[in-house]
Each structure stands twice: as structure tokens, then as C-alpha cells.
Design an enzyme around this catalytic site. Structure first.
Site, mmCIF file in Angstrom:
data_model
loop_
_atom_site.group_PDB
_atom_site.id
_atom_site.type_symbol
_atom_site.label_atom_id
_atom_site.label_comp_id
_atom_site.label_asym_id
_atom_site.label_seq_id
_atom_site.Cartn_x
_atom_site.Cartn_y
_atom_site.Cartn_z
ATOM 1 C CB VAL A 76 -2.616 -7.780 -0.294
ATOM 2 C CG1 VAL A 76 0.084 -6.779 -0.295
ATOM 3 C CG2 VAL A 76 -3.471 -6.196 0.200
ATOM 4 N N PRO A 135 -2.923 3.777 14.778
ATOM 5 C CG PRO A 135 -2.311 3.883 12.889
ATOM 6 C CD PRO A 135 -2.624 2.762 13.142
ATOM 7 N N GLY A 136 -5.136 6.158 15.472
ATOM 8 C CA GLY A 136 -5.853 6.899 15.176
ATOM 9 C C GLY A 136 -6.509 7.524 14.228
ATOM 10 N N GLY A 178 0.514 -1.557 0.454
ATOM 11 C CA GLY A 178 -0.345 0.268 0.158
ATOM 12 C C GLY A 178 0.787 1.600 0.083
ATOM 13 N NE ARG A 205 -3.983 4.067 -5.889
ATOM 14 C CZ ARG A 205 -4.406 5.013 -4.601
ATOM 15 N NH1 ARG A 205 -5.278 5.660 -5.541
ATOM 16 N NH2 ARG A 205 -4.360 4.244 -3.768
ATOM 17 C CD GLU A 264 -5.216 8.594 -2.269
ATOM 18 O OE1 GLU A 264 -6.071 7.350 -3.070
ATOM 19 O OE2 GLU A 264 -4.560 9.569 -3.235
ATOM 20 C CG PHE A 265 -8.725 5.405 5.820
ATOM 21 C CD1 PHE A 265 -8.525 4.460 6.347
ATOM 22 C CD2 PHE A 265 -10.050 5.447 7.143
ATOM 23 C CE1 PHE A 265 -9.385 3.347 6.979
ATOM 24 C CE2 PHE A 265 -10.695 5.021 7.764
ATOM 25 C CZ PHE A 265 -9.768 3.123 8.263
ATOM 26 C CB SER A 305 -7.296 0.415 13.086
ATOM 27 O OG SER A 305 -8.136 1.310 13.370
ATOM 28 C CE1 TYR A 311 -9.891 -0.514 8.540
ATOM 29 C CE2 TYR A 311 -10.243 -0.056 10.748
ATOM 30 C CZ TYR A 311 -9.457 0.366 9.187
ATOM 31 O OH TYR A 311 -8.429 0.749 9.752
HETATM 32 P P1 NDP Z 1 -4.984 5.217 1.669
HETATM 33 O O1 NDP Z 1 -6.188 4.573 1.100
HETATM 34 O O2 NDP Z 1 -4.058 6.479 2.010
HETATM 35 O O3 NDP Z 1 -3.772 4.035 1.665
HETATM 36 C C1 NDP Z 1 -4.265 2.576 1.005
HETATM 37 C C2 NDP Z 1 -3.159 1.432 0.693
HETATM 38 O O4 NDP Z 1 -3.995 0.367 0.669
HETATM 39 C C3 NDP Z 1 -3.184 1.951 -0.604
HETATM 40 O O5 NDP Z 1 -1.885 2.393 -0.906
HETATM 41 C C4 NDP Z 1 -3.292 0.993 -1.972
HETATM 42 O O6 NDP Z 1 -3.351 1.241 -2.391
HETATM 43 C C5 NDP Z 1 -3.208 0.113 -0.589
HETATM 44 N N1 NDP Z 1 -4.241 -1.472 -0.614
HETATM 45 C C6 NDP Z 1 -5.537 -1.932 -1.008
HETATM 46 N N2 NDP Z 1 -5.922 -2.196 -0.991
HETATM 47 C C7 NDP Z 1 -5.153 -2.904 -1.870
HETATM 48 C C8 NDP Z 1 -4.661 -4.373 -2.448
HETATM 49 N N3 NDP Z 1 -5.724 -4.811 -2.669
HETATM 50 N N4 NDP Z 1 -3.392 -4.852 -2.775
HETATM 51 C C9 NDP Z 1 -2.313 -4.226 -2.502
HETATM 52 N N5 NDP Z 1 -2.389 -2.778 -1.862
HETATM 53 C C10 NDP Z 1 -4.018 -2.533 -1.446
HETATM 54 O O7 NDP Z 1 -4.783 4.751 3.365
HETATM 55 P P2 NDP Z 1 -3.682 5.038 4.705
HETATM 56 O O8 NDP Z 1 -3.032 5.331 4.682
HETATM 57 O O9 NDP Z 1 -4.682 5.959 5.826
HETATM 58 O O10 NDP Z 1 -4.335 3.012 5.725
HETATM 59 C C11 NDP Z 1 -2.907 2.491 5.224
HETATM 60 C C12 NDP Z 1 -3.312 1.583 6.505
HETATM 61 O O11 NDP Z 1 -3.447 2.296 8.085
HETATM 62 C C13 NDP Z 1 -4.793 0.282 6.394
HETATM 63 O O12 NDP Z 1 -4.667 -0.411 6.893
HETATM 64 C C14 NDP Z 1 -5.916 1.355 8.012
HETATM 65 O O13 NDP Z 1 -6.512 0.258 7.414
HETATM 66 C C15 NDP Z 1 -5.135 1.333 8.402
HETATM 67 N N6 NDP Z 1 -5.487 2.570 9.199
HETATM 68 C C16 NDP Z 1 -5.856 4.123 8.607
HETATM 69 C C17 NDP Z 1 -6.574 5.227 9.626
HETATM 70 C C18 NDP Z 1 -6.375 6.244 8.754
HETATM 71 O O14 NDP Z 1 -6.549 6.769 10.128
HETATM 72 N N7 NDP Z 1 -6.750 6.289 8.418
HETATM 73 C C19 NDP Z 1 -6.248 4.933 10.603
HETATM 74 C C20 NDP Z 1 -6.130 3.198 11.403
HETATM 75 C C21 NDP Z 1 -5.648 2.639 10.377
HETATM 76 P P3 NDP Z 1 -4.019 0.363 -4.395
HETATM 77 O O15 NDP Z 1 -4.975 0.900 -4.278
HETATM 78 O O16 NDP Z 1 -3.626 1.309 -5.231
HETATM 79 O O17 NDP Z 1 -3.186 -1.004 -4.309
#
Ligand code: NDP
Length: 254
Positions: free
Chosen positions: A60, A182-183, A12, A38, A188-189, A139, A152
Site C-alpha cells: 500500500v 481498537p484497543g 492487510g 505476503r 501479529e501486531f 486505534s 504511531y
Molecule cells: P498484523 O501485523 O497482524 O497485520 C497487519 C497487516 O498489515 C498484515 O496483513 C500486513 O501484511 C499488512 N501490511 C503491513 N504493511 C503493509 C504494506 N506496506 N502494504 C500492504 N500491507 C501491509 O496486525 P493487526 O491485524 O493487529 O493490525 C491491523 C490494523 O489494526 C493496523 O492498522 C494496526 O495499526 C491496527 N491496530 C491494531 C491493534 C492491536 O492491538 N493489534 C490495536 C489498534 C489498532 P503484509 O506484511 O503481508 O504486507
């Protein structure tokens, strides 16, 4: 492990925490394998970071795809020493009784199976070399109930205990395992959670000073850069503007 010795596999890395972590590790002198679905984002990141970044398109949720990707890494990136299991998503916010089973399945596939497949493909090499650190992104939502986070939160609870079990099973080896929890943080979450609706995504952060992706990357890097004899088991961080809710939700008779 000095940063120059680190070969860091990040899932990711196309946005949010993963992209920030890739930048942070490379800026410290590490080599990074940046993965995600992507391809254009990965190529842009590799252009920005140079030879220290190996872009690797990867979904993944495919066990075979993960194993093949790890097996086919080019020489300077083969001996992975740090795995950051970061890829994940929250999809929707409705109650369990209105859930779309396809969204539940996608969260299970990404947040649980993705972590499992990457760990399964990479941990044995770390054990063979007696050297490695796995950082799983959990999380705060995996530690306590939060209405709308049914599956989730459940997937992140899995990440918490899986991290601790792998850590316990690696006892006696030079392998570290950390769960970063993290909180609310800006990435892009929310955009993914609200299926691309930017207005709803932004509304979730309105008036809040939330964590940044760079701050989460700092926490990840901090855990990895500590001296080898220190294992941070779990690190949990929240913005000051977020806190636990009290147990005051009652449905009174009458
Ligand atoms: P983003 O949406 O910004 O990033 C998520 C990443 O995961 C992207 O790079 C996306 O890449 C990748 N991803 C999603 N599905 C797949 C897949 N099937 N195969 C490979 N890559 C995948 O969110 P965050 O950076 O916030 O999230 C990162 C982690 O942190 C996650 O596990 C999220 O649950 C966790 N988290 C986030 C919080 C928040 O408030 N933001 C709080 C707590 C935890 P692509 O689409 O290109 O595959």
C-alpha cells in the site's frame, strides 16, 4: 447493502484483523479482494475461501502500485462497495528522541499514505455508483497520548480525522465512512512492533484477556451490515482489562 452485494477490498489481509475480516465477509456471502505483501499467505487464504476471495499482492505504500492494482481487477471484483483500510504497523516503542527515522518513515508510509492511496483509488468509483462504505482502522492510540507511540499514535490520529472529513465531504451521497478504533488485540501486531521477537511479543499479552482478531472483524462487519441509512462514525473497543490512564504523571521540583 446485503452481503451478497458486497465486494470488499481489504488491505492487510495476510494476518490479524484483515485475515479475520476476509473470513467473516466471505462466510456471510460477500466477495473479498484480499491484499497484502505476503503472496504465499494470500494464496493460502484464497485456497481456504474459494472463488469468493481474489488474492491481490499489494504494497500500500506504492501509489502507482495501488492504482494499477485497483484498475486491473477482474470483472466480478471491479465494483468495490466496501474498502477496509486495515494495513498498518507500529514499529518500535522507544522515545521520540531515540527514534530511527526509517521506522518513522515506514509508519507514515503505511499507516497514512497507504490509507490515502487506497481511498484515492477507490472512493471515486463508489461516488460514481453512489454506493459504498469505507472502514478505516484507527486505534485508541490515535485518541490520547501513550509514551512510545509517538509517530504511531500520530498516524492513527490522522486516520480518525481523515475518516470524519471524508464522511462529511460525502454528505448527500450514499457513502458511509467508519473509523474502527481498537484497543489491545491479539494478532501479529506485537511481533512486527518487536521486529520478530516472539518472546517480547507474547510478553505484551501476558496475563491479559485481550481482544481477538475475530472480535475486531465482528465489529467491522457489524458496521457494514447495518441498514444503509445508519452510519457508525467511530466505534472504539477495548478489553475490560485495559483502560485510560489518569493524569497523574508529575515531575515535582527538588
Ligand atoms: P498484523 O501485523 O497482524 O497485520 C497487519 C497487516 O498489515 C498484515 O496483513 C500486513 O501484511 C499488512 N501490511 C503491513 N504493511 C503493509 C504494506 N506496506 N502494504 C500492504 N500491507 C501491509 O496486525 P493487526 O491485524 O493487529 O493490525 C491491523 C490494523 O489494526 C493496523 O492498522 C494496526 O495499526 C491496527 N491496530 C491494531 C491493534 C492491536 O492491538 N493489534 C490495536 C489498534 C489498532 P503484509 O506484511 O503481508 O504486507
Amino acid at each position: 447493502m446485503t452481503p451478497q452485494d458486497m465486494i470488499v477490498f481489504i488491505t492487510g489481509a495476510t494476518s490479524g484483523f484483515g485475515a479475520a475480516a476476509a473470513r467473516r465477509f466471505v462466510s456471510e456471502g460477500a466477495k473479498v479482494i484480499a491484499t497484502g505483501r505476503r503472496k504465499d499467505r494470500l494464496e493460502a487464504l484464497a485456497d481456504e475461501l474459494g472463488d469468493a476471495c481474489h488474492p491481490l499482492p499489494l504494497d500500500v505504500t506504492s501509489h502507482e502500485g495501488v492504482q494499477t492494482a485497483v484498475d486491473s481487477l477482474p470483472h466480478p471484483f471491479r465494483e468495490i462497495s466496501v474498502l477496509v483500510n486495515n494495513a498498518g504497523a507500529a514499529l518500535g516503542l522507544g522515545p521520540a528522541y531515540e527514534a530511527d527515522i526509517n521506522l518513522w518513515q515506514r509508519m507514515l508510509d503505511t499507516n497514512i499514505n497507504g490509507v490515502v492511496y487506497c481511498t484515492h483509488a477507490i472512493l471515486p468509483g463508489m461516488v460514481e455508483r453512489n454506493r459504498g462504505h469505507i472502514v478505516n482502522i484507527g486505534s485508541v492510540g490515535g485518541r490520547q497520548p501513550n509514551p512510545g507511540s509517538n509517530i504511531y499514535g500520530g498516524t492513527k490520529a490522522f486516520v480518525h480525522l481523515f475518516s470524519k472529513n471524508v464522511r462529511a465531504e460525502c454528505f448527500g451521497k450514499e457513502i458511509r465512512v467508519t473509523c474502527v478504533e481498537p484497543g489491545v488485540a491479539r494478532s501479529e501486531f506485537n511481533l512486527v512492533r518487536y521486529d520478530g521477537d516472539m518472546e517480547k511479543a507474547d510478553a505484551g499479552y501476558a496475563g491479559l484477556e485481550v481482544l481477538t482478531s475475530e472480535e475486531i472483524a465482528d465489529a467491522i462487519y457489524y458496521c457494514v451490515a447495518l441498514p444503509d441509512h445508519i452510519n457508525i462514525n467511530v466505534i472504539q473497543l477495548m478489553p475490560v482489562m485495559q483502560a485510560y490512564s489518569p493524569w497523574n504523571l508529575y515531575r515535582r521540583k527538588g
